[in-house]
Design a protein around this motif. Structure first.
Motif, PDB file in Angstrom:
ATOM      1  N   ARG A  48       0.847  -1.191   0.000  1.00  0.00           N
ATOM      2  CA  ARG A  48       0.000   0.000   0.000  1.00  0.00           C
ATOM      3  C   ARG A  48       0.879   1.236   0.000  1.00  0.00           C
ATOM      4  O   ARG A  48       2.059   1.176   0.288  1.00  0.00           O
ATOM      5  N   GLU A  49       0.269   2.358  -0.314  1.00  0.00           N
ATOM      6  CA  GLU A  49       0.991   3.630  -0.308  1.00  0.00           C
ATOM      7  C   GLU A  49       1.239   4.076   1.113  1.00  0.00           C
ATOM      8  O   GLU A  49       0.368   3.989   1.957  1.00  0.00           O
ATOM      9  N   GLY A  50       2.434   4.566   1.355  1.00  0.00           N
ATOM     10  CA  GLY A  50       2.707   5.175   2.640  1.00  0.00           C
ATOM     11  C   GLY A  50       2.160   6.586   2.654  1.00  0.00           C
ATOM     12  O   GLY A  50       2.400   7.360   1.736  1.00  0.00           O
ATOM     13  N   VAL A  51       1.378   6.905   3.664  1.00  0.00           N
ATOM     14  CA  VAL A  51       0.852   8.256   3.811  1.00  0.00           C
ATOM     15  C   VAL A  51       1.344   8.773   5.151  1.00  0.00           C
ATOM     16  O   VAL A  51       1.201   8.109   6.170  1.00  0.00           O
ATOM     17  N   THR A  52       1.946   9.939   5.140  1.00  0.00           N
ATOM     18  CA  THR A  52       2.468  10.498   6.379  1.00  0.00           C
ATOM     19  C   THR A  52       2.443  12.009   6.293  1.00  0.00           C
ATOM     20  O   THR A  52       1.934  12.587   5.331  1.00  0.00           O
ATOM     21  N   ASN A  53       2.978  12.655   7.291  1.00  0.00           N
ATOM     22  CA  ASN A  53       3.034  14.113   7.282  1.00  0.00           C
ATOM     23  C   ASN A  53       4.488  14.569   7.290  1.00  0.00           C
ATOM     24  O   ASN A  53       5.400  13.774   7.502  1.00  0.00           O
ATOM     25  N   THR A  54       4.682  15.839   7.070  1.00  0.00           N
ATOM     26  CA  THR A  54       6.044  16.351   6.972  1.00  0.00           C
ATOM     27  C   THR A  54       6.774  16.306   8.306  1.00  0.00           C
ATOM     28  O   THR A  54       7.993  16.158   8.331  1.00  0.00           O
ATOM     29  N   ALA A  55       6.070  16.403   9.424  1.00  0.00           N
ATOM     30  CA  ALA A  55       6.720  16.325  10.735  1.00  0.00           C
ATOM     31  C   ALA A  55       7.360  14.948  10.929  1.00  0.00           C
ATOM     32  O   ALA A  55       8.494  14.840  11.418  1.00  0.00           O
ATOM     33  N   THR A  56       6.654  13.895  10.534  1.00  0.00           N
ATOM     34  CA  THR A  56       7.211  12.545  10.650  1.00  0.00           C
ATOM     35  C   THR A  56       8.423  12.386   9.744  1.00  0.00           C
ATOM     36  O   THR A  56       9.447  11.829  10.149  1.00  0.00           O
ATOM     37  N   LEU A  57       8.330  12.893   8.518  1.00  0.00           N
ATOM     38  CA  LEU A  57       9.467  12.797   7.595  1.00  0.00           C
ATOM     39  C   LEU A  57      10.670  13.567   8.120  1.00  0.00           C
ATOM     40  O   LEU A  57      11.808  13.099   8.029  1.00  0.00           O
ATOM     41  N   GLU A  58      10.424  14.742   8.681  1.00  0.00           N
ATOM     42  CA  GLU A  58      11.539  15.529   9.224  1.00  0.00           C
ATOM     43  C   GLU A  58      12.189  14.800  10.395  1.00  0.00           C
ATOM     44  O   GLU A  58      13.414  14.700  10.482  1.00  0.00           O
ATOM     45  N   ALA A  59      11.376  14.286  11.323  1.00  0.00           N
ATOM     46  CA  ALA A  59      11.921  13.563  12.474  1.00  0.00           C
ATOM     47  C   ALA A  59      12.708  12.336  12.021  1.00  0.00           C
ATOM     48  O   ALA A  59      13.792  12.050  12.542  1.00  0.00           O
ATOM     49  N   LEU A  60      12.186  11.614  11.049  1.00  0.00           N
ATOM     50  CA  LEU A  60      12.854  10.423  10.540  1.00  0.00           C
ATOM     51  C   LEU A  60      14.193  10.792   9.896  1.00  0.00           C
ATOM     52  O   LEU A  60      15.223  10.155  10.164  1.00  0.00           O
ATOM     53  N   ALA A  61      14.203  11.806   9.070  1.00  0.00           N
ATOM     54  CA  ALA A  61      15.439  12.230   8.408  1.00  0.00           C
ATOM     55  C   ALA A  61      16.474  12.696   9.430  1.00  0.00           C
ATOM     56  O   ALA A  61      17.656  12.345   9.330  1.00  0.00           O
ATOM     57  N   ARG A  62      16.048  13.456  10.433  1.00  0.00           N
ATOM     58  CA  ARG A  62      16.987  13.923  11.466  1.00  0.00           C
ATOM     59  C   ARG A  62      17.531  12.752  12.284  1.00  0.00           C
ATOM     60  O   ARG A  62      18.718  12.702  12.608  1.00  0.00           O
ATOM     61  N   PHE A  63      16.671  11.787  12.607  1.00  0.00           N
ATOM     62  CA  PHE A  63      17.119  10.608  13.347  1.00  0.00           C
ATOM     63  C   PHE A  63      18.167   9.845  12.545  1.00  0.00           C
ATOM     64  O   PHE A  63      19.215   9.461  13.074  1.00  0.00           O
ATOM     65  N   LEU A  64      17.883   9.606  11.269  1.00  0.00           N
ATOM     66  CA  LEU A  64      18.819   8.860  10.438  1.00  0.00           C
ATOM     67  C   LEU A  64      20.149   9.586  10.296  1.00  0.00           C
ATOM     68  O   LEU A  64      21.213   8.968  10.355  1.00  0.00           O
ATOM     69  N   LYS A  65      20.096  10.900  10.140  1.00  0.00           N
ATOM     70  CA  LYS A  65      21.339  11.674   9.995  1.00  0.00           C
ATOM     71  C   LYS A  65      22.158  11.630  11.278  1.00  0.00           C
ATOM     72  O   LYS A  65      23.377  11.541  11.246  1.00  0.00           O
ATOM     73  N   GLN A  66      21.507  11.657  12.435  1.00  0.00           N
ATOM     74  CA  GLN A  66      22.230  11.608  13.705  1.00  0.00           C
ATOM     75  C   GLN A  66      22.824  10.229  13.980  1.00  0.00           C
ATOM     76  O   GLN A  66      23.837  10.119  14.666  1.00  0.00           O
ATOM     77  N   ASN A  67      22.201   9.182  13.455  1.00  0.00           N
ATOM     78  CA  ASN A  67      22.621   7.828  13.788  1.00  0.00           C
ATOM     79  C   ASN A  67      23.382   7.102  12.683  1.00  0.00           C
ATOM     80  O   ASN A  67      24.032   6.099  12.943  1.00  0.00           O
ATOM     81  N   ILE A  68      23.268   7.595  11.460  1.00  0.00           N
ATOM     82  CA  ILE A  68      23.995   7.002  10.339  1.00  0.00           C
ATOM     83  C   ILE A  68      24.737   8.140   9.647  1.00  0.00           C
ATOM     84  O   ILE A  68      24.157   8.916   8.889  1.00  0.00           O
ATOM     85  N   ARG A  69      26.001   8.242   9.950  1.00  0.00           N
ATOM     86  CA  ARG A  69      26.788   9.393   9.499  1.00  0.00           C
ATOM     87  C   ARG A  69      26.734   9.607   7.988  1.00  0.00           C
ATOM     88  O   ARG A  69      26.676  10.732   7.513  1.00  0.00           O
ATOM     89  N   GLU A  70      26.701   8.510   7.215  1.00  0.00           N
ATOM     90  CA  GLU A  70      26.731   8.615   5.750  1.00  0.00           C
ATOM     91  C   GLU A  70      25.362   8.897   5.142  1.00  0.00           C
ATOM     92  O   GLU A  70      25.234   9.051   3.936  1.00  0.00           O
ATOM     93  N   PHE A  71      24.323   8.945   5.957  1.00  0.00           N
ATOM     94  CA  PHE A  71      22.962   9.103   5.436  1.00  0.00           C
ATOM     95  C   PHE A  71      22.802  10.402   4.654  1.00  0.00           C
ATOM     96  O   PHE A  71      23.239  11.458   5.078  1.00  0.00           O
ATOM     97  N   GLN A  72      22.146  10.285   3.501  1.00  0.00           N
ATOM     98  CA  GLN A  72      21.767  11.431   2.683  1.00  0.00           C
ATOM     99  C   GLN A  72      20.266  11.352   2.443  1.00  0.00           C
ATOM    100  O   GLN A  72      19.728  10.270   2.186  1.00  0.00           O
ATOM    101  N   LEU A  73      19.579  12.468   2.499  1.00  0.00           N
ATOM    102  CA  LEU A  73      18.124  12.501   2.386  1.00  0.00           C
ATOM    103  C   LEU A  73      17.619  11.790   1.135  1.00  0.00           C
ATOM    104  O   LEU A  73      16.628  11.061   1.183  1.00  0.00           O
ATOM    105  N   GLU A  74      18.305  11.951   0.019  1.00  0.00           N
ATOM    106  CA  GLU A  74      17.829  11.340  -1.222  1.00  0.00           C
ATOM    107  C   GLU A  74      17.850   9.806  -1.172  1.00  0.00           C
ATOM    108  O   GLU A  74      17.244   9.152  -2.008  1.00  0.00           O
ATOM    109  N   GLN A  75      18.512   9.216  -0.176  1.00  0.00           N
ATOM    110  CA  GLN A  75      18.498   7.761  -0.001  1.00  0.00           C
ATOM    111  C   GLN A  75      17.173   7.275   0.593  1.00  0.00           C
ATOM    112  O   GLN A  75      16.853   6.102   0.479  1.00  0.00           O
ATOM    113  N   LEU A  76      16.425   8.153   1.228  1.00  0.00           N
ATOM    114  CA  LEU A  76      15.237   7.753   1.974  1.00  0.00           C
ATOM    115  C   LEU A  76      14.069   7.349   1.086  1.00  0.00           C
ATOM    116  O   LEU A  76      13.273   6.512   1.456  1.00  0.00           O
ATOM    117  N   PHE A  77      13.966   7.924  -0.090  1.00  0.00           N
ATOM    118  CA  PHE A  77      12.834   7.590  -0.952  1.00  0.00           C
ATOM    119  C   PHE A  77      13.223   7.671  -2.415  1.00  0.00           C
ATOM    120  O   PHE A  77      14.246   8.235  -2.770  1.00  0.00           O
TER     121      PHE A  77
END
Length: 107
Positions: A48-77
């Motif tokens: 199914r399609e993932g439906v979310t809001n921008t607050a969740t996406l921002e929190a997720l991106a910030r979490f990944l960046k803090q915990n995975i040093r090599e993480f780049q936003l364009e890798q997320l989707f």
């Protein structure tokens, strides 16, 4: 449609982590960013399609960046079809089945 690649990111992280380092799970990320586990499960579901809001996406991106040093936003989707292949920008044309579903709700 956006396809979230969080499972792939976690798989790469967990395979490359140092011996003795704990594995990272969707449940741990959900708890850390303040959403229910089903929210992230729905985002990564291929059924199914993932439906979310921008607050969740921002929190997720910030979490990944803090915990995975090599993480780049364009890798997320990724876009399917790719942005280069799409000629429309109208949301009803991008998601025609949602338009039909929403029309039925308004009756």
């Amino acid at each position: 449609m956006l396809r979230f690649r969080l499972k792939e990111i976690l798989s790469i992280y967990n395979e490359s982590r140092h011996v003795g380092s704990p594995r990272m799970t969707l449940a741990q990320i959900a708890l850390a960013i303040g959403v229910g586990p089903s929210t992230l499960s729905n985002l990564v579901s291929t059924e199914r399609e993932g439906v979310t809001n921008t607050a969740t996406l921002e929190a997720l991106a910030r979490f990944l960046k803090q915990n995975i040093r090599e993480f780049q936003l364009e890798q997320l989707f990724e876009f399917t079809p790719p942005l280069e292949a799409s000629c429309t920008t109208n949301v009803d044309e991008l998601y025609p089945h949602r338009t039909h579903r929403n029309a039925n709700r308004n009756r």
